[in-house]
Design an enzyme around this catalytic site. Sequence first.
Site, PDB file in Angstrom:
ATOM      1  N   ARG A 198      25.664  20.803  39.975  1.00  0.00           N
ATOM      2  CA  ARG A 198      26.312  20.901  41.205  1.00  0.00           C
ATOM      3  C   ARG A 198      26.700  19.472  41.912  1.00  0.00           C
ATOM      4  NH1 ARG A 198      23.827  25.367  44.943  1.00  0.00           N
ATOM      5  NH2 ARG A 198      24.366  24.032  46.490  1.00  0.00           N
TER       6      ARG A 198
ATOM      7  N   ARG B  67      22.087  17.134  53.108  1.00  0.00           N
ATOM      8  CA  ARG B  67      21.611  18.761  53.203  1.00  0.00           C
ATOM      9  C   ARG B  67      20.376  18.655  53.863  1.00  0.00           C
ATOM     10  NH1 ARG B  67      22.505  19.977  47.476  1.00  0.00           N
ATOM     11  NH2 ARG B  67      21.764  22.045  47.843  1.00  0.00           N
TER      12      ARG B  67
ATOM     13  N   ARG C 176      23.281  30.275  58.698  1.00  0.00           N
ATOM     14  CA  ARG C 176      22.840  28.973  58.907  1.00  0.00           C
ATOM     15  C   ARG C 176      22.923  28.161  60.121  1.00  0.00           C
ATOM     16  NH1 ARG C 176      23.924  28.047  52.845  1.00  0.00           N
ATOM     17  NH2 ARG C 176      22.783  25.942  52.208  1.00  0.00           N
TER      18      ARG C 176
ATOM     19  N   LYS D 112      15.542  30.380  47.186  1.00  0.00           N
ATOM     20  CA  LYS D 112      16.193  31.445  47.836  1.00  0.00           C
ATOM     21  C   LYS D 112      17.119  32.195  46.790  1.00  0.00           C
ATOM     22  CE  LYS D 112      18.554  29.212  50.758  1.00  0.00           C
ATOM     23  NZ  LYS D 112      18.351  27.704  50.302  1.00  0.00           N
TER      24      LYS D 112
ATOM     25  N   ARG E 220      18.212  20.574  39.259  1.00  0.00           N
ATOM     26  CA  ARG E 220      18.776  22.083  39.010  1.00  0.00           C
ATOM     27  C   ARG E 220      19.993  21.973  38.333  1.00  0.00           C
ATOM     28  NH1 ARG E 220      19.986  25.285  44.536  1.00  0.00           N
ATOM     29  NH2 ARG E 220      21.361  23.531  44.969  1.00  0.00           N
TER      30      ARG E 220
HETATM   31  P1  ADP Z   1      21.569  25.525  48.843  1.00  0.00           P
HETATM   32  O1  ADP Z   1      21.619  25.918  47.435  1.00  0.00           O
HETATM   33  O2  ADP Z   1      21.662  24.173  49.199  1.00  0.00           O
HETATM   34  O3  ADP Z   1      20.773  26.453  49.830  1.00  0.00           O
HETATM   35  P2  ADP Z   1      24.192  27.114  48.930  1.00  0.00           P
HETATM   36  O4  ADP Z   1      24.550  27.096  47.733  1.00  0.00           O
HETATM   37  O5  ADP Z   1      23.729  28.122  50.047  1.00  0.00           O
HETATM   38  O6  ADP Z   1      22.953  25.807  48.929  1.00  0.00           O
HETATM   39  O7  ADP Z   1      25.401  26.276  49.872  1.00  0.00           O
HETATM   40  C1  ADP Z   1      26.003  25.199  49.281  1.00  0.00           C
HETATM   41  C2  ADP Z   1      27.024  24.761  50.440  1.00  0.00           C
HETATM   42  O8  ADP Z   1      27.966  25.658  50.827  1.00  0.00           O
HETATM   43  C3  ADP Z   1      26.417  24.221  51.656  1.00  0.00           C
HETATM   44  O9  ADP Z   1      25.752  22.926  51.487  1.00  0.00           O
HETATM   45  C4  ADP Z   1      27.458  24.395  52.642  1.00  0.00           C
HETATM   46  O10 ADP Z   1      28.351  23.256  52.509  1.00  0.00           O
HETATM   47  C5  ADP Z   1      28.240  25.787  52.229  1.00  0.00           C
HETATM   48  N1  ADP Z   1      27.774  26.684  52.782  1.00  0.00           N
HETATM   49  C6  ADP Z   1      26.952  27.722  52.259  1.00  0.00           C
HETATM   50  N2  ADP Z   1      26.683  28.650  53.093  1.00  0.00           N
HETATM   51  C7  ADP Z   1      27.071  28.354  54.360  1.00  0.00           C
HETATM   52  C8  ADP Z   1      27.022  28.847  55.619  1.00  0.00           C
HETATM   53  N3  ADP Z   1      26.320  29.922  55.943  1.00  0.00           N
HETATM   54  N4  ADP Z   1      27.677  28.032  56.595  1.00  0.00           N
HETATM   55  C9  ADP Z   1      28.067  26.781  56.339  1.00  0.00           C
HETATM   56  N5  ADP Z   1      28.162  26.469  55.082  1.00  0.00           N
HETATM   57  C10 ADP Z   1      27.576  26.894  54.026  1.00  0.00           C
HETATM   58  P1  ADP Z   2      18.143  27.718  46.820  1.00  0.00           P
HETATM   59  O1  ADP Z   2      18.775  28.672  46.379  1.00  0.00           O
HETATM   60  O2  ADP Z   2      17.010  27.698  47.713  1.00  0.00           O
HETATM   61  O3  ADP Z   2      18.683  26.379  46.888  1.00  0.00           O
HETATM   62  P2  ADP Z   2      17.106  27.687  43.919  1.00  0.00           P
HETATM   63  O4  ADP Z   2      16.742  29.055  43.633  1.00  0.00           O
HETATM   64  O5  ADP Z   2      18.370  27.339  43.293  1.00  0.00           O
HETATM   65  O6  ADP Z   2      17.053  27.340  45.296  1.00  0.00           O
HETATM   66  O7  ADP Z   2      16.087  26.761  43.386  1.00  0.00           O
HETATM   67  C1  ADP Z   2      16.287  25.213  43.584  1.00  0.00           C
HETATM   68  C2  ADP Z   2      15.717  24.597  42.070  1.00  0.00           C
HETATM   69  O8  ADP Z   2      14.467  24.843  41.940  1.00  0.00           O
HETATM   70  C3  ADP Z   2      16.257  25.332  40.931  1.00  0.00           C
HETATM   71  O9  ADP Z   2      16.388  24.428  39.854  1.00  0.00           O
HETATM   72  C4  ADP Z   2      15.006  26.401  40.428  1.00  0.00           C
HETATM   73  O10 ADP Z   2      14.974  26.719  38.973  1.00  0.00           O
HETATM   74  C5  ADP Z   2      13.938  25.760  41.005  1.00  0.00           C
HETATM   75  N1  ADP Z   2      12.909  26.526  41.461  1.00  0.00           N
HETATM   76  C6  ADP Z   2      13.067  27.711  42.083  1.00  0.00           C
HETATM   77  N2  ADP Z   2      11.841  28.133  42.612  1.00  0.00           N
HETATM   78  C7  ADP Z   2      10.676  27.153  42.024  1.00  0.00           C
HETATM   79  C8  ADP Z   2       9.447  27.347  42.068  1.00  0.00           C
HETATM   80  N3  ADP Z   2       8.640  28.222  42.619  1.00  0.00           N
HETATM   81  N4  ADP Z   2       8.845  26.300  41.542  1.00  0.00           N
HETATM   82  C9  ADP Z   2       9.493  25.465  40.903  1.00  0.00           C
HETATM   83  N5  ADP Z   2      10.891  25.222  40.791  1.00  0.00           N
HETATM   84  C10 ADP Z   2      11.631  26.251  41.425  1.00  0.00           C
END
Ligand code: ADP
Ligand code: ADP
Length: 231
Positions: free
Chosen positions: A175, A186, A106, A31, A143
Amino acid sequence: MAKELKTMELSNSEEMYKMRLVLLGPPGAGKGTQAKRIAGKYQIPHVSTGDILRENLSAGTGLGLKAKTYMDKGELVPDNVLIDIIKERLSKPDCSSGFLLDGYPRTISQAEALNQILADTQLDMVLNITVPDEELLKRLSGRRMCKCGASYHTEFNPPKIMNVCDVCGSTLYQRDDDKEEAIKNRLKVYAKQTQPLIDYYSNLSMLKTVDGTESIDKIFAEITSILDTYE
Ligand code: ADP
Ligand code: ADP
Ligand code: ZN
């Protein structure tokens, strides 16, 4: 929906409507990676609740301290906290003609709160990025993040210089919630609390699903073709 050309022609017009998008998908689906590109191409603000919480954490605010206990365990931060955050962020002028939400909503109650915040306006589309769990585990454990919000992968998407952000030159970090225990939790939390949003938005005919197992470039091409044909 604004096409790229229109954006260029009308770049001085504050009134021009862009688009209101939500990116849905499990942790590690890509995302954030896609959001950066979409925001750049369509000139809409990228609103990541994870980034907002992490900024609060590193600034040591009360909100950051409260959120940390949930985030480290891979639990969701309570809905009322997130609803306040998103209400405030969406009221800023840069969001008036469009935005891209990443990590919000979420839960169903966050989605309902969003409807209320938007009032007379509506979301244009919810893009759902799908990736199987075993691939998510590999992505999250490799990541590496930058404080500017850019994310990399040690193997799948490495920066040009090891551990250094291509965008801003800062040192990358892992992270706390990208450690195995928190990752597993998660994924469980996603299945239980966030996955119901797929049916929720599908029933509202807003959902478009994108195969997130392709390369980063291919997924972005797929997303832009969906957005460019949407009117
Ligand atoms: P991911 O990369 O796993 O999608 P995010 O960076 O979006 O994670 O979120 C990291 C953490 O921040 C989540 O595991 C949660 O604890 C908190 N968080 C982020 N967005 C939300 C939301 N909309 N509702 C509740 N918790 C959230
Ligand atoms: P989210 O925000 O949904 O948690 P991220 O954009 O942070 O996800 O991506 C999660 C991990 O996967 C990062 O290390 C990123 O560089 C890698 N990644 C993202 N898109 C791809 C893809 N299409 N193929 C392989 N690795 C990916
Ligand atoms: Zn950076």
